[in-house]
Motif scaffolding. Structure first.
Motif, PDB file in Angstrom:
ATOM      1  N   ARG A 197      46.463 125.652 -28.842  1.00 15.09           N
ATOM      2  CA  ARG A 197      47.706 124.912 -29.034  1.00 15.09           C
ATOM      3  C   ARG A 197      47.674 124.173 -30.370  1.00 15.09           C
ATOM      4  O   ARG A 197      46.672 123.564 -30.743  1.00 15.09           O
ATOM      5  CB  ARG A 197      47.935 123.941 -27.882  1.00 15.09           C
ATOM      6  N   GLU A 198      48.791 124.241 -31.076  1.00 11.53           N
ATOM      7  CA  GLU A 198      48.883 123.663 -32.414  1.00 11.53           C
ATOM      8  C   GLU A 198      48.533 122.182 -32.412  1.00 11.53           C
ATOM      9  O   GLU A 198      47.894 121.682 -33.341  1.00 11.53           O
ATOM     10  CB  GLU A 198      50.289 123.877 -32.970  1.00 11.53           C
ATOM     11  N   ALA A 199      48.911 121.452 -31.359  1.00 11.89           N
ATOM     12  CA  ALA A 199      48.647 120.013 -31.303  1.00 11.89           C
ATOM     13  C   ALA A 199      47.156 119.699 -31.280  1.00 11.89           C
ATOM     14  O   ALA A 199      46.755 118.575 -31.601  1.00 11.89           O
ATOM     15  CB  ALA A 199      49.321 119.414 -30.069  1.00 11.89           C
ATOM     16  N   ASN A 200      46.342 120.673 -30.919  1.00 12.05           N
ATOM     17  CA  ASN A 200      44.897 120.447 -30.825  1.00 12.05           C
ATOM     18  C   ASN A 200      44.148 120.795 -32.102  1.00 12.05           C
ATOM     19  O   ASN A 200      42.919 120.687 -32.145  1.00 12.05           O
ATOM     20  CB  ASN A 200      44.315 121.281 -29.670  1.00 12.05           C
ATOM     21  N   LEU A 201      44.860 121.228 -33.143  1.00 10.96           N
ATOM     22  CA  LEU A 201      44.221 121.720 -34.354  1.00 10.96           C
ATOM     23  C   LEU A 201      44.467 120.792 -35.540  1.00 10.96           C
ATOM     24  O   LEU A 201      45.556 120.248 -35.688  1.00 10.96           O
ATOM     25  CB  LEU A 201      44.747 123.115 -34.712  1.00 10.96           C
ATOM     26  N   THR A 202      43.464 120.676 -36.375  1.00 10.28           N
ATOM     27  CA  THR A 202      43.651 120.006 -37.660  1.00 10.28           C
ATOM     28  C   THR A 202      44.388 120.956 -38.599  1.00 10.28           C
ATOM     29  O   THR A 202      44.435 122.176 -38.366  1.00 10.28           O
ATOM     30  CB  THR A 202      42.297 119.640 -38.286  1.00 10.28           C
ATOM     31  N   PRO A 203      44.970 120.455 -39.683  1.00 14.29           N
ATOM     32  CA  PRO A 203      45.660 121.344 -40.636  1.00 14.29           C
ATOM     33  C   PRO A 203      44.752 122.444 -41.179  1.00 14.29           C
ATOM     34  O   PRO A 203      45.190 123.590 -41.344  1.00 14.29           O
ATOM     35  CB  PRO A 203      46.115 120.382 -41.736  1.00 14.29           C
ATOM     36  N   LYS A 204      43.486 122.121 -41.455  1.00  6.33           N
ATOM     37  CA  LYS A 204      42.573 123.142 -41.987  1.00  6.33           C
ATOM     38  C   LYS A 204      42.325 124.247 -40.978  1.00  6.33           C
ATOM     39  O   LYS A 204      42.324 125.437 -41.319  1.00  6.33           O
ATOM     40  CB  LYS A 204      41.253 122.503 -42.413  1.00  6.33           C
ATOM     41  N   LEU A 205      42.110 123.876 -39.719  1.00  8.94           N
ATOM     42  CA  LEU A 205      41.854 124.892 -38.702  1.00  8.94           C
ATOM     43  C   LEU A 205      43.124 125.696 -38.406  1.00  8.94           C
ATOM     44  O   LEU A 205      43.064 126.901 -38.167  1.00  8.94           O
ATOM     45  CB  LEU A 205      41.324 124.248 -37.421  1.00  8.94           C
ATOM     46  N   ARG A 206      44.280 125.046 -38.472  1.00  6.76           N
ATOM     47  CA  ARG A 206      45.537 125.760 -38.281  1.00  6.76           C
ATOM     48  C   ARG A 206      45.718 126.813 -39.378  1.00  6.76           C
ATOM     49  O   ARG A 206      46.128 127.942 -39.114  1.00  6.76           O
ATOM     50  CB  ARG A 206      46.704 124.779 -38.290  1.00  6.76           C
ATOM     51  N   ALA A 207      45.393 126.430 -40.602  1.00  6.56           N
ATOM     52  CA  ALA A 207      45.509 127.371 -41.718  1.00  6.56           C
ATOM     53  C   ALA A 207      44.551 128.550 -41.549  1.00  6.56           C
ATOM     54  O   ALA A 207      44.893 129.697 -41.861  1.00  6.56           O
ATOM     55  CB  ALA A 207      45.243 126.655 -43.039  1.00  6.56           C
ATOM     56  N   LEU A 208      43.352 128.275 -41.041  1.00  9.48           N
ATOM     57  CA  LEU A 208      42.389 129.349 -40.813  1.00  9.48           C
ATOM     58  C   LEU A 208      42.899 130.306 -39.736  1.00  9.48           C
ATOM     59  O   LEU A 208      42.800 131.525 -39.887  1.00  9.48           O
ATOM     60  CB  LEU A 208      41.034 128.768 -40.393  1.00  9.48           C
ATOM     61  N   CYS A 209      43.453 129.770 -38.674  1.00 12.26           N
ATOM     62  CA  CYS A 209      44.005 130.617 -37.620  1.00 12.26           C
ATOM     63  C   CYS A 209      45.112 131.511 -38.161  1.00 12.26           C
ATOM     64  O   CYS A 209      45.216 132.695 -37.811  1.00 12.26           O
ATOM     65  CB  CYS A 209      44.534 129.763 -36.468  1.00 12.26           C
ATOM     66  N   GLN A 210      45.941 130.962 -39.040  1.00 15.33           N
ATOM     67  CA  GLN A 210      47.013 131.759 -39.645  1.00 15.33           C
ATOM     68  C   GLN A 210      46.428 132.877 -40.508  1.00 15.33           C
ATOM     69  O   GLN A 210      46.898 134.017 -40.466  1.00 15.33           O
ATOM     70  CB  GLN A 210      47.921 130.862 -40.477  1.00 15.33           C
ATOM     71  N   ALA A 211      45.392 132.547 -41.278  1.00 13.10           N
ATOM     72  CA  ALA A 211      44.766 133.556 -42.142  1.00 13.10           C
ATOM     73  C   ALA A 211      44.113 134.661 -41.337  1.00 13.10           C
ATOM     74  O   ALA A 211      44.095 135.835 -41.768  1.00 13.10           O
ATOM     75  CB  ALA A 211      43.735 132.887 -43.050  1.00 13.10           C
ATOM     76  N   LEU A 212      43.573 134.325 -40.168  1.00 12.29           N
ATOM     77  CA  LEU A 212      42.908 135.305 -39.313  1.00 12.29           C
ATOM     78  C   LEU A 212      43.855 135.940 -38.308  1.00 12.29           C
ATOM     79  O   LEU A 212      43.414 136.735 -37.466  1.00 12.29           O
ATOM     80  CB  LEU A 212      41.741 134.642 -38.578  1.00 12.29           C
TER      81      LEU A 212
END
Length: 218
Positions: A197-212
């Motif tokens: 869930r997006e609310a559980n992620l920091t911006p850096k980890l969210r960006a990594l998830c998008q890249a992967l």
């Protein structure tokens, strides 16, 4: 009697990818001393760091499932050509979460690029089906493209990069930290996982998830 972990190779589907001139077998006690010597010859750069244990006979004797002996969480397969061992792969299973970790692989220089190591992809897939594995993963060097290309052809994808993950010897014999990529292959559907869930992620980890291309729920 201890329950078996690893199936015998003859219990797995036929291997149709490894060239016929190469055969594979589970490491036996009588192979250990010779394999330790060969690993030192094939990859002198792993004489330090994590890889050094694969040049130590005691590692195999204490930690590895040897043919005809009690099963342990780690197994080693050796490739054979004209009666001599020419490559090796080491896998570790985590029975709690049904994952396979590709701990180590090495091949004699004269047999690299011949298809001898295609066994690795076959074995991981066949074991995953037999043992109900959810994911296989491992570290891959960034020093050359060869291993990256091999694991990508086998269906693995990069999921991260780790600096200082190991130490190796450079061409001058000096110890230097190395950078490795983490590769993974999934055998279970993602919808079986607890959603991210997006609310559980920091911006850096969210960006990594998008890249992967990892699905994140709002």
């Amino acid at each position: 009697m201890q329950e078996r972990i690893w199936p015998d190779l003859h219990e797995l589907p036929e291997n149709t990818v490894t060239p016929a001139q190469y055969s594979y077998r589970q490491l036996s006690r009588s192979d250990v001393e010779r394999l330790s010597q060969l690993v030192r010859r094939w990859h002198p750069d792993v004489g330090v760091g994590i890889g050094r244990v694969f040049s130590d006979p005691q590692y195999y004797l204490q930690n590895v499932s040897l043919a005809g002996e009690a099963d342990k969480d780690t197994i080693v397969y050796v490739g054979v050509y004209e009666g001599e061992m020419i490559c090796v792969m080491c896998l570790e299973i985590n029975l709690l979460n049904r994952t396979l970790f590709n701990k180590f692989g090495a091949c004699a220089p004269q047999h690299r690029g011949t298809g001898a190591t295609l066994f690795a992809g076959y074995a991981i897939d066949a074991l995953a089906a037999k043992l109900d594995i959810a994911m296989a993963w491992g570290y891959v060097t960034t020093k050359t493209r060869g291993m990256q290309q091999m694991v990508e052809r086998a269906g693995f994808n990069p999921v991260g990069v780790v600096k200082f993950s190991d130490i190796e010897l450079n061409a001058e014999g000096e110890q230097r930290p190395v950078t490795e990529a983490i590769y993974a292959k999934y055998y279970k559907q993602h919808d079986a996982l607890e959603p991210i869930r997006e609310a559980n992620l920091t911006p850096k980890l969210r960006a990594l998830c998008q890249a992967l291309d990892v699905q994140v729920l709002e």
